[in-house]
Scaffold this motif. Sequence first.
Motif: not given
Length: 152
Positions: A81-83, A75, A73, A38
């Motif tokens: 939201a994570r990357y 989901n 990104k 994140s």
Amino acid sequence: MNNEKQIVDALRKRGNKVTPQRLVTIEVLMTFREQHFSVEELFQGVKQRNPDVGMSTIYRTVQILEEMGLITKRNFDDGFARYELCELDEKHWHHHLICLKCGKVIEMQDDFLEALEKEIEEKKDFIIINHELKVYGYCSDCYAITKGDKFD
């Protein structure tokens, strides 16, 4: 494969400044190579190395790197939201197995959809650039713990 130098070179080529704050952000980003992270986790890692870096710098750097296709990104339907870092030579993103009980995300490198893509392209006259697959179920740990119980 993305590395620190490739990201810095890409930023410079695009005309973005490569400040000391941005450099430390990229260094920390590299520590998340095999993870989904994140913005807050990235910020905490950067703050440990350089307490003067602000959250707005992290958000702006993440936005630029996402626009450039160097991170993406994700989901996982958990409200966050994570990357993750993108591989420059990767044709398709990898897929994800998501545990409905503990939220664990397992990466799946196999791409079983290539034949389906070809069929869609031929039948629908549609050029596919990429796809994403999320599979929901229960990881082995959660399944073993709740064996015999009904899942929610």
